[in-house]
Motif scaffolding. Sequence first.
Motif, short mmCIF file in Angstrom:
data_model
loop_
_atom_site.label_atom_id
_atom_site.label_comp_id
_atom_site.label_asym_id
_atom_site.label_seq_id
_atom_site.Cartn_x
_atom_site.Cartn_y
_atom_site.Cartn_z
N LEU A 168 6.62 1.22 10.29
CA LEU A 168 5.43 1.64 9.68
C LEU A 168 5.49 0.31 8.84
CD1 LEU A 168 3.20 3.40 9.42
CD2 LEU A 168 4.95 4.46 7.53
N GLN A 169 6.42 -0.29 8.25
CA GLN A 169 5.86 -0.99 7.37
C GLN A 169 5.99 -1.92 7.80
OE1 GLN A 169 9.59 -1.28 4.56
NE2 GLN A 169 9.53 -3.49 5.43
N TYR A 170 6.02 -3.03 9.29
CA TYR A 170 5.62 -3.85 9.55
C TYR A 170 4.05 -3.53 10.11
CZ TYR A 170 5.49 -7.91 12.32
OH TYR A 170 5.47 -9.06 13.05
N GLY A 230 8.79 0.81 -4.86
CA GLY A 230 8.17 0.13 -3.98
C GLY A 230 7.47 -0.11 -3.06
N ARG A 231 7.13 -0.79 -1.04
CA ARG A 231 7.12 -0.41 -0.07
C ARG A 231 6.59 1.10 0.25
NH1 ARG A 231 9.40 -5.27 0.29
NH2 ARG A 231 11.36 -5.55 1.09
N LEU A 232 5.15 0.60 -0.66
CA LEU A 232 4.34 2.16 -0.31
C LEU A 232 3.68 1.89 0.43
CD1 LEU A 232 3.16 5.57 -1.30
CD2 LEU A 232 1.52 3.47 -2.78
N CYS A 233 3.44 2.57 2.03
CA CYS A 233 2.53 2.04 3.22
C CYS A 233 2.47 3.61 3.81
CB CYS A 233 3.31 1.60 3.77
SG CYS A 233 4.84 1.95 4.58
N VAL A 234 1.39 3.94 3.83
CA VAL A 234 0.33 4.17 4.90
C VAL A 234 0.19 4.27 6.20
CG1 VAL A 234 -1.53 6.45 4.76
CG2 VAL A 234 -0.30 6.09 2.31
N HIS A 235 0.02 4.76 7.10
CA HIS A 235 -0.33 4.66 8.52
C HIS A 235 -2.11 4.37 8.63
CE1 HIS A 235 -1.57 4.33 12.59
NE2 HIS A 235 -0.43 4.14 13.21
N PRO A 236 -2.45 2.72 8.75
CA PRO A 236 -3.72 2.77 9.08
C PRO A 236 -4.93 3.42 9.73
CG PRO A 236 -2.97 0.74 10.13
CD PRO A 236 -2.06 1.63 9.99
N GLY A 274 -6.10 10.23 0.61
CA GLY A 274 -5.23 10.68 -0.66
C GLY A 274 -3.57 10.97 -0.44
N LEU A 275 -3.40 10.25 0.84
CA LEU A 275 -2.22 10.09 1.28
C LEU A 275 -0.97 8.96 0.53
CD1 LEU A 275 0.38 11.25 2.50
CD2 LEU A 275 0.02 9.85 4.23
N GLY A 276 -1.55 7.83 -0.28
CA GLY A 276 -1.11 7.05 -0.81
C GLY A 276 -0.91 7.17 -2.46
N ALA A 277 -1.37 8.13 -2.49
CA ALA A 277 -1.55 9.37 -3.87
C ALA A 277 -0.35 9.81 -3.45
CB ALA A 277 -2.87 9.12 -4.70
N ARG A 278 -0.99 10.59 -3.12
CA ARG A 278 0.41 12.05 -2.87
C ARG A 278 2.25 11.47 -2.92
NH1 ARG A 278 -1.00 15.67 2.18
NH2 ARG A 278 1.66 16.20 1.47
#
Length: 167
Positions: A21-23, A83-89, A95-99
Amino acid sequence: MGMSVIISAASAQDAEEILKLQYLCFQSEAELYGNYRIDPLVQTLDSVRAEIATDVVLVARLGEEVVGSVRGSADQDGTGRIGRLCVHPRLRGHGLGARLLGAAEAGLADQRAATRFRLHTGHRSEGNLRLYRRAGYATVGNATGRDGVRMILLEKEASAPAYVASA
């Protein structure tokens, strides 16, 4: 009926999915900087496993699929580093990043006694900067990452827990 996204602690079995997912998620960052050697794209599976074993690592799941992730650690001075906060495109903008960010802050405050939070993002990453500023982060400086990308450093104090008083 739709499924809801659940945020929970990552397990060792999640390491490979987190790395994949990070990649996927950091491809857009790499393109933004014209640098496909940014740290999130060259991290190893073993180092993700090590982070899961020692740090606060959270995943967001939609059913069985890992669709978001974030990591945090704390310094002895009470600074929680996120760090490394990521959300599937396909799930961005909901709002998932904020959660995930809020969950990382709560985890660092509860589990590691963090009294302030610090994070960084690339200087061209306007979406990230908007998210962090909306969450109360302020710019405290800048630095150049090992990968050569100019980073904006942001910080905020941890909120005092809300207590309910009864008479």
